[in-house]
Scaffold this active site. Structure first.
Site, PDB file in Angstrom:
ATOM      1  N   LEU A 161       0.837  -1.202   0.000  1.00 29.60           N
ATOM      2  CA  LEU A 161       0.000   0.000   0.000  1.00 29.60           C
ATOM      3  C   LEU A 161       0.870   1.250   0.000  1.00 29.60           C
ATOM      4  CD1 LEU A 161      -2.680   1.579   0.353  1.00 29.60           C
ATOM      5  CD2 LEU A 161      -2.458   1.159   2.825  1.00 29.60           C
ATOM      6  N   ASP A 162       1.614   1.437   1.076  1.00 31.82           N
ATOM      7  CA  ASP A 162       2.559   2.546   1.226  1.00 31.82           C
ATOM      8  C   ASP A 162       3.790   1.982   1.910  1.00 31.82           C
ATOM      9  OD1 ASP A 162       4.021   4.785   1.894  1.00 31.82           O
ATOM     10  OD2 ASP A 162       2.508   5.665   3.209  1.00 31.82           O
ATOM     11  N   PRO A 163       4.804   1.601   1.108  1.00 34.83           N
ATOM     12  CA  PRO A 163       4.985   1.887  -0.315  1.00 34.83           C
ATOM     13  C   PRO A 163       4.301   0.860  -1.226  1.00 34.83           C
ATOM     14  CG  PRO A 163       6.909   0.752   0.526  1.00 34.83           C
ATOM     15  CD  PRO A 163       6.000   0.951   1.702  1.00 34.83           C
TER      16      PRO A 163
ATOM     17  N   ASP B  38       0.859   3.989  -3.499  1.00 40.46           N
ATOM     18  CA  ASP B  38       1.219   5.411  -3.553  1.00 40.46           C
ATOM     19  C   ASP B  38       2.178   5.697  -4.699  1.00 40.46           C
ATOM     20  OD1 ASP B  38       3.219   3.931  -2.287  1.00 40.46           O
ATOM     21  OD2 ASP B  38       3.752   5.523  -0.889  1.00 40.46           O
TER      22      ASP B  38
END
Length: 384
Positions: free
Chosen positions: A130-132, A135
């Site tokens: 997701l993050d990273p 994004d």
């Protein structure tokens, strides 16, 4: 460098923590064989039953030596363990000629094994969660669209913000519930954060002290910088003719979080590693995301470009997802994105060597389309 090792179709998934969700089920649909490695074989079996995957993946008791003994050239190893464990697992993958994937930031320890992996024809996929992860996909897509509208060689200034957070779907007094590794949450707050503000790189030694309000789709959140944002200017391919006014990648929290967490910040100011590790467990036990709670993931990435000739372009992506009975929002976003990347190792479309979720604009668009079809929904806004 040797030719890329063909994938066998066997996937070894290590760990069944808070970020393992329906992405593992997706791999059970696409891979020829899936093994889930957990603390004990019994725990692995229980995790599979909890994910409704009993009989679709084989349980295994995790040790590095046991994994290495089962690896065949071309197998894919997915590490959901804490980031410090990745380098040792990757070293074993290189020895046994197996591909490697994780959702974590690439570390210096992992980078040290990349040349040997490349020489062996192996894929090393990182930053694919997701993050990273998502994004990066959003940022690459926005930069590509802005470059086409403004022109790569046109002098301009820009602001890019990328904020992500897992928060309670129903706010509580603490303004937070733990939906991923609790120690990781606290240790991220203990690490200095560098970003660009008013055109100048600045460092927040205590990231929470740089918290500011941020409005997303009419809702007010609190955000603060995380890690080192500055290298991503180059990674995201911002044109050299464009000057950053603001460039920050950070964490998003519910409005009121800063006030609610003041006792935690006092501990972070004074506590040693042992105390912070204990605090993480205390807080996770007090504020868990349980089967009856629903977590919410919000990821907002925005880019605003102002050319010297007066032209402007702005756009943004928003992912706002609430967990359900199948899995948490955090587990869905992380595991489905990672499973998508593993699928590209299996089908041979990722090259040997180091890859992140997005290295090119074309790959970003491809992955975003696949994620949308796989239930990770988001919206795109463009203002000209």
């Amino acid at each position: 460098m040797t030719d890329r090792v063909p994938a066998t179709g066997t996937v070894h998934w290590i760990g069944a923590g808070l970020s393992t969700g329906s992405g593992l089920a997706a791999l059970c649909d696409t891979a020829d064989r899936v093994l889930l490695w957990h603390r004990t074989e019994e725990r692995a079996e229980q995790a599979l039953e909890g994910l409704r995957l009993g009989g679709r993946a084989a349980p295994r008791a995790w040790t590095l030596s046991a994994l290495a003994a089962e690896l065949a050239p071309g197998d894919v190893v997915v590490s959901m363990l804490p980031a410090p464990e990745h380098a040792g697992i990757l070293a074993a993958c290189v020895r046994e000629r197996a591909h490697f994937a994780c959702s974590s930031y690439v570390s210096d320890a992992v980078l040290a094994h990349v040349p040997a992996a490349l020489d062996a024809g192996l894929v090393v996929l990182t930053e694919a969660g997701l993050d990273p992860g998502v994004d990066h996909l959003f940022a690459h897509s926005l930069v590509t669209r802005a470059r086409a509208a403004i022109g790569e060689g046109t002098p301009a200034s820009y602001g890019l913000t990328s904020y992500c957070g897992g928060v309670p779907a129903v706010p509580n007094d603490f303004r937070y519930r733990f939906s991923w590794a609790p120690a990781g949450v606290l240790n991220a707050l203990r690490s200095p954060a560098r970003h660009i503000d008013h055109g100048t790189p600045v460092t927040a030694e205590r990231p929470w002290e740089a918290t500011r309000r941020h409005v997303v789709d009419g809702e007010t959140f609190e955000v603060y910088p995380n890690r080192d944002s500055v290298p991503f200017v180059e990674q995201y391919g911002l044109p050299a003719a464009w000057t950053p006014r603001t460039f920050v990648r950070g964490t998003l929290r519910l409005d009121g979080w800063l006030r609610a967490w003041e006792p935690v910040f006092e501990e972070l100011r004074t506590g040693d590693d042992t105390r912070i590790a204990a605090l993480a467990q205390e807080l996770a036990a007090k504020y868990p995301t349980t089967d009856t709670d629903r977590d919410r993931v919000v990821l907002a990435v925005s880019l605003d470009v102002r050319a010297e000739d007066g032209r402007t372009w702005s756009g943004g992506y928003l992912l706002d997802l609430v967990g359900d009975e199948e899995d948490s929002a955090m587990a869905r976003c992380v595991s489905r994105t990672l499973a998508l990347g593993v699928g590209h190792i299996l089908d041979g479309s990722l090259p040997a060597g180091l890859s992140r979720a997005a290295e090119t604009a074309a790959r970003s668009e491809q992955w975003l389309g696949e994620l949308a079809r796989d239930g990770v929904h988001f919206t795109l806004r463009i203002d000209r």
